[in-house]
Design a protein around this motif. Structure first.
Motif, PDB file in Angstrom:
ATOM      1  N   PRO A   9      -6.701 -49.400  11.017  1.00  0.00           N
ATOM      2  CA  PRO A   9      -7.294 -49.509   9.674  1.00  0.00           C
ATOM      3  C   PRO A   9      -7.199 -48.192   8.918  1.00  0.00           C
ATOM      4  O   PRO A   9      -7.360 -47.112   9.495  1.00  0.00           O
ATOM      5  N   ASP A  10      -6.939 -48.285   7.627  1.00  0.00           N
ATOM      6  CA  ASP A  10      -6.872 -47.082   6.805  1.00  0.00           C
ATOM      7  C   ASP A  10      -8.278 -46.709   6.345  1.00  0.00           C
ATOM      8  O   ASP A  10      -8.610 -46.736   5.154  1.00  0.00           O
ATOM      9  N   ALA A  11      -9.115 -46.367   7.306  1.00  0.00           N
ATOM     10  CA  ALA A  11     -10.505 -46.009   7.006  1.00  0.00           C
ATOM     11  C   ALA A  11     -10.546 -44.606   6.414  1.00  0.00           C
ATOM     12  O   ALA A  11     -10.029 -43.658   7.008  1.00  0.00           O
ATOM     13  N   HIS A  12     -11.150 -44.497   5.235  1.00  0.00           N
ATOM     14  CA  HIS A  12     -11.263 -43.227   4.538  1.00  0.00           C
ATOM     15  C   HIS A  12     -12.737 -42.947   4.233  1.00  0.00           C
ATOM     16  O   HIS A  12     -13.507 -43.866   3.939  1.00  0.00           O
ATOM     17  N   ILE A  13     -13.102 -41.678   4.275  1.00  0.00           N
ATOM     18  CA  ILE A  13     -14.435 -41.257   3.836  1.00  0.00           C
ATOM     19  C   ILE A  13     -14.395 -41.121   2.330  1.00  0.00           C
ATOM     20  O   ILE A  13     -13.664 -40.287   1.780  1.00  0.00           O
ATOM     21  N   ARG A  14     -15.168 -41.941   1.637  1.00  0.00           N
ATOM     22  CA  ARG A  14     -15.072 -42.036   0.182  1.00  0.00           C
ATOM     23  C   ARG A  14     -15.638 -40.804  -0.527  1.00  0.00           C
ATOM     24  O   ARG A  14     -15.112 -40.385  -1.559  1.00  0.00           O
ATOM     25  N   ASN A  15     -16.707 -40.240  -0.036  1.00  0.00           N
ATOM     26  CA  ASN A  15     -17.370 -39.141  -0.740  1.00  0.00           C
ATOM     27  C   ASN A  15     -17.003 -37.790  -0.139  1.00  0.00           C
ATOM     28  O   ASN A  15     -17.854 -36.952   0.152  1.00  0.00           O
ATOM     29  N   GLY A  20     -10.981 -33.111  -0.371  1.00  0.00           N
ATOM     30  CA  GLY A  20     -10.622 -34.164   0.570  1.00  0.00           C
ATOM     31  C   GLY A  20     -10.080 -33.693   1.894  1.00  0.00           C
ATOM     32  O   GLY A  20      -9.391 -34.445   2.586  1.00  0.00           O
ATOM     33  N   LYS A  21     -10.389 -32.465   2.297  1.00  0.00           N
ATOM     34  CA  LYS A  21      -9.880 -31.944   3.553  1.00  0.00           C
ATOM     35  C   LYS A  21     -10.745 -32.411   4.717  1.00  0.00           C
ATOM     36  O   LYS A  21     -11.971 -32.359   4.656  1.00  0.00           O
ATOM     37  N   THR A  22     -10.096 -32.862   5.781  1.00  0.00           N
ATOM     38  CA  THR A  22     -10.781 -33.275   6.999  1.00  0.00           C
ATOM     39  C   THR A  22     -10.065 -32.679   8.207  1.00  0.00           C
ATOM     40  O   THR A  22      -8.852 -32.444   8.176  1.00  0.00           O
ATOM     41  N   ILE A  23     -10.838 -32.443   9.257  1.00  0.00           N
ATOM     42  CA  ILE A  23     -10.300 -31.945  10.518  1.00  0.00           C
ATOM     43  C   ILE A  23     -10.677 -32.939  11.600  1.00  0.00           C
ATOM     44  O   ILE A  23     -11.860 -33.159  11.862  1.00  0.00           O
ATOM     45  N   ILE A  24      -9.682 -33.581  12.200  1.00  0.00           N
ATOM     46  CA  ILE A  24      -9.911 -34.545  13.268  1.00  0.00           C
ATOM     47  C   ILE A  24      -9.815 -33.820  14.602  1.00  0.00           C
ATOM     48  O   ILE A  24      -8.749 -33.343  14.986  1.00  0.00           O
ATOM     49  N   PHE A  44     -14.575 -33.443  11.212  1.00  0.00           N
ATOM     50  CA  PHE A  44     -15.340 -32.421  10.500  1.00  0.00           C
ATOM     51  C   PHE A  44     -14.898 -32.428   9.044  1.00  0.00           C
ATOM     52  O   PHE A  44     -13.711 -32.311   8.748  1.00  0.00           O
ATOM     53  N   ALA A  45     -15.862 -32.576   8.137  1.00  0.00           N
ATOM     54  CA  ALA A  45     -15.540 -32.626   6.710  1.00  0.00           C
ATOM     55  C   ALA A  45     -16.763 -32.248   5.896  1.00  0.00           C
ATOM     56  O   ALA A  45     -17.902 -32.341   6.374  1.00  0.00           O
TER      57      ALA A  45
END
Length: 208
Positions: A9-15, A20-24, A44-45
């Protein structure tokens, strides 16, 4: 990477904040025979608060929100179902929140309209397809004791000191003017320091 070779699934954090940087840090996927796809990610975001309200600052209460939604698929293809006993929040780190007190937690999923649909059309003519959205709302209350003792109470004492100028006799003009002038300078400096630490909002706050 085998994860990107599989459908997920293309799950995205909306807020998302910070552009829009994220660290998986890590991720785990499970695919069951009934078509259920389970995806676990440690991310981490920096997030943005949708509508913070500081009208009652420093006695305010804020809601920290996490919105996870598919950006391409509607509810006919992807539906988020939260686990009843697992919110994803580590409550052991709650005492480490400086300046805040944990007040409550709510999580679940809703069917929301896309952003391009207006509020009027969404309310009166809900004809477009919905998207499944998972939400996690963390309610926190600001700890105001430090602000009360270091800012509010000293300001009240300074205001009371300014009233002493009215009890000085009119014959002693210089002491009366000195008390009023020094009190005015002290209050002006305190108000400037206090205003510089307040959130930049367009409405009146309690501290104003």
């Amino acid at each position: 990477d085998i994860f990107h070779a599989l459908w997920h699934p293309d799950a995205h954090i909306r807020n998302l904040g910070d552009k829009g940087k994220t660290i998986i840090h890590s991720q785990l996927i499970r695919l069951f025979e009934d078509g259920t796809f389970e995806q676990l990610q440690l991310v981490f975001a920096r997030l943005q608060m949708p509508e913070p309200y500081y009208g009652s600052y420093p006695f305010d209460q804020q809601v920290l929100t996490v919105h996870i939604e598919s950006m391409a698929h509607t509810t006919k293809r992807i539906v988020f179902q939260p686990l009843a006993n697992f919110s994803g929040m580590n409550t052991r780190n709650i005492p480490r929140w400086p300046g805040w007190t944990f007040a409550g937690l709510a999580f679940g999923s809703i069917d929301a309209a896309p952003d391009y649909v207006s509020l009027h059309e969404n309310t009166h003519r809900p004809r477009c397809e919905r998207r499944s959205r998972f939400f996690l709302n963390i309610c926190v209350t600001r700890q105001y004791k430090h602000i009360l003792t270091s800012l509010i109470i000293p300001l009240i004492i300074q205001v009371v000191i300014t009233w002493t100028a009215f009890f000085v006799g009119i014959q002693q003009l210089m002491p009366r003017v000195a008390v009023a002038f020094v009190s005015y300078l002290s209050l002006n400096n305190a108000a400037t320091a206090l205003t510089s630490g307040l959130p930049p909002v367009s409405y009146v706050m309690f501290m104003d």
